[in-house]
Design a protein around this motif. Sequence first.
Motif, short mmCIF file in Angstrom:
data_model
loop_
_atom_site.label_atom_id
_atom_site.label_comp_id
_atom_site.label_asym_id
_atom_site.label_seq_id
_atom_site.Cartn_x
_atom_site.Cartn_y
_atom_site.Cartn_z
N VAL A 133 16.10 -96.76 -90.72
CA VAL A 133 14.82 -96.39 -90.11
C VAL A 133 14.17 -97.63 -89.51
CG1 VAL A 133 12.51 -95.44 -90.53
CG2 VAL A 133 14.49 -94.51 -91.75
N GLY A 134 13.71 -97.51 -88.29
CA GLY A 134 12.97 -98.57 -87.62
C GLY A 134 11.62 -98.04 -87.16
N CYS A 135 10.54 -98.70 -87.57
CA CYS A 135 9.18 -98.30 -87.16
C CYS A 135 8.63 -99.39 -86.26
CB CYS A 135 8.28 -98.12 -88.38
SG CYS A 135 8.90 -96.93 -89.59
N GLU A 136 8.58 -99.10 -84.98
CA GLU A 136 8.08 -100.06 -84.00
C GLU A 136 6.60 -99.79 -83.76
OE1 GLU A 136 9.03 -101.40 -79.37
OE2 GLU A 136 10.39 -100.04 -80.45
N VAL A 137 5.78 -100.81 -84.02
CA VAL A 137 4.32 -100.67 -83.92
C VAL A 137 3.80 -101.68 -82.91
CG1 VAL A 137 2.13 -100.75 -85.15
CG2 VAL A 137 4.16 -99.87 -86.30
N ARG B 28 6.88 -96.24 -82.06
CA ARG B 28 8.21 -95.64 -81.84
C ARG B 28 8.92 -95.52 -83.18
NH1 ARG B 28 8.99 -99.46 -77.34
NH2 ARG B 28 8.63 -98.37 -75.35
N LEU B 29 9.66 -94.42 -83.32
CA LEU B 29 10.47 -94.20 -84.52
C LEU B 29 11.95 -94.28 -84.13
CD1 LEU B 29 10.60 -93.49 -87.53
CD2 LEU B 29 10.51 -91.06 -86.88
N HIS B 30 12.69 -95.15 -84.81
CA HIS B 30 14.12 -95.32 -84.57
C HIS B 30 14.89 -94.80 -85.79
CE1 HIS B 30 13.59 -98.51 -81.30
NE2 HIS B 30 12.36 -98.36 -81.79
N ILE B 31 15.93 -94.04 -85.55
CA ILE B 31 16.82 -93.58 -86.62
C ILE B 31 18.24 -94.01 -86.26
CG2 ILE B 31 17.77 -91.59 -87.86
CD1 ILE B 31 14.87 -92.10 -88.53
N ASP B 32 18.85 -94.75 -87.17
CA ASP B 32 20.23 -95.25 -86.96
C ASP B 32 20.37 -95.95 -85.62
OD1 ASP B 32 21.14 -94.45 -89.44
OD2 ASP B 32 21.82 -92.49 -88.74
N GLY B 33 19.38 -96.77 -85.29
CA GLY B 33 19.45 -97.59 -84.09
C GLY B 33 19.07 -96.91 -82.80
N LYS B 34 18.68 -95.63 -82.87
CA LYS B 34 18.33 -94.88 -81.67
C LYS B 34 16.86 -94.47 -81.73
CE LYS B 34 22.65 -94.67 -80.16
NZ LYS B 34 23.09 -95.31 -78.91
#
Length: 744
Positions: free
Chosen positions: A141-145, A151-157
Amino acid sequence: MAESVSDDTHEYSLLKDLRLQIGVEDSSFSLCFWIYLMNPTLFPATIIGQYLIWFPPRKAEEMLITSLKGFERLFQGNRMVHSDIPGSTPFLVLNEKKKMMLLPLLYLHREAPYPGNSASWTEIPSASTEVDFPLKRWVHVGCEVATDLIRLHIDGKIVGEKPLSSLSNNESDSNGSGRVTLVGIGGDDAVKGYIHNAKILSLTFSIKSHHVQDPPLQLSIDSSTASDIEEDIDGVWSIVGGKASCRRNFSLDVILSDAFGQPVNKEMEVDASLLYADNREPVEKPNDSEAPLLMSYDGIEFASSERPSKLSNGRASFKLKISQLSSKCDNRLFQIKFSIPKIRTYPFLEAISRSIRCISRNRNTRSSSLMCKRSSSIVHPLSGSQSSGLDDLSSNLQHSSLCELKSSPSLKRVKSGQEKSPATFMVDPTMDQPDEECNSHAWTSNQVNNVCQKNLEGRPENVEETENSSSHSESTEERNPFFSSVSRNKIQISDLTIFKYCLGGITERRLLLKEIASFASEQELEDFAQMVALYSGCSHHRHQITIARKLIEEGTKAWNLISQNNHQVHWENVVFEIEELFMKIADCSTRSLTHQDLQLLRRISGCQEHLDRENFDRMWYWLYPVALTLSRDWINATWCSTSPKWIEGFVTKEEAESSLQGLRSLQQPGTFILRFPTSRSWPHPDAGSLIVTYIGSDYNLHHRMLSLDNIYSSDEMESNMKPLEDMLLAEPELSRIGRIIRNH
């Protein structure tokens, strides 16, 4: 070893222990982590919350630290997810539909759900996934703020994005300074999970880079290596166990891999234990008895707890036996748990097998009702006639001077002829269990050991007959031309061999076929195949037996060509030859194997850097039936077609399911993927078969096997058959081709 194990696991932590701080001056950042979620008790559920620790401008030393007590409280429905404590609010949430939602950040975004705000959290702008968030597997999980978006990223997407309004510096700083703390939510009613490699990063650092760095580990069972395990129609594994004279070895491999499925080379040991399936409690060892689960090593049996298996290049192999019977444990089912004993217990570093029904082949010496998993009503797709399989073959062995095998109700159906049914293309409409197995009927070991021995003319020895009685073969011969033709051919393969084949597991059948193929004529092999199909109740055995000689001969030639008299060959040096052999057998010069196809073959072979004869045979027993299937005219064009690509190549069940119901690829009902089951190798009756994995009208995954009577039909029938794609689209449940999506 203990020190290295500790180094490998210290970065795994409980979700509820997550604490990360962000300064108010950090106007943009990325939060990246791997997460493994267990089943929560309620939805919606807060994953990560946020709360303010504020520093007044004149008395910074008097920090107002907000208590976390009660923060994990989550309200149902459209009510706000919040705590009763001022300063707390959700940041990352699973909503009632199990969709992950990223909410605005306190102090940074005007839309942030400040504590005390009466607005419903469902009305707050958020970035969210389109499909259900998966449970019980690692997800990145990636949470770009940023000041103006999240933006929400799941498995690099990127799976979700939302523009937001930024708070001005005057609005955010006039009353002091401080920081936001992100906390994982725990407690009895909260979601439970694990976190790996959680970091706060600047936006200049790529979330994709964090995704591929230091992925977490997981332990899993490699189902393609399962040997001598039968699968019942309810999906339960059936394994022969009990006393030493009856129980059989069965084999399983487990793999230590990263989150991308790549094997990880660690010097560790894996042990196996037997559990009750209903409560996951260990199966107890009876007093003065053997351990319930045994490990076979060099022909010697050990208690599985005393003999763990070492990982080699990420793989540990087990040859196991079960000494306990389900019937002696109140008919309870078992499971096998694989774990790494010197590592702290984590659910992702344990692998649990399917439920197991441990049976004895000697359960009833008077009679045995032997059920074939596929009904005898499976029909030939073109002629509409039913298979000659027997679905309830019973036998009675009389312990007297007259040794006679009684005919069963199914035999009577074969003798009197069978009714016709409408044709169908996908066999067994009830088959929703993945990789459904067409099992042979299992004769009891007592029946095999007491089968009447016959002399060279095939007549029973010392059989005393009454005046009005006749032998089974004679009475059957008069009423069934099939028995008559077999009798006239004077088959030299004994009944004992036929029954052993019907009773045996895959390994025993393979050894028997190798021996038989070395001396039997083509006609004798054909007759043997007919008898096995008759007495096992599964007509699909016929094809596997008839191809035995050619499969063995061509496999030996292929190995000699590849190995050049060497004991081992480097895998990269044999890829070209394997591809050439496959294309030749499949009769397709326009389509070669992809890198993913070859990697799957490598996994099936079980080899690492070097391929030996055992590895080659394991691969060959899977590849040859597949190539032979693709050589059939009515399916060959489907394989060779690249636009559209009806068969994408060699894919696993997991890849097909993930592609149809993955995070970024929810498909419509009727979307399907064709695949060859990786756990079905020669002489399994389903080796080389095709399975359709598709999304049903209920939006659930289903698995159907294409009728092998179609695939192995005669040349005359095949010339009149429609192309495979036409028959597929004629099925009401299938409408469009799916695509394989691989993460790595």
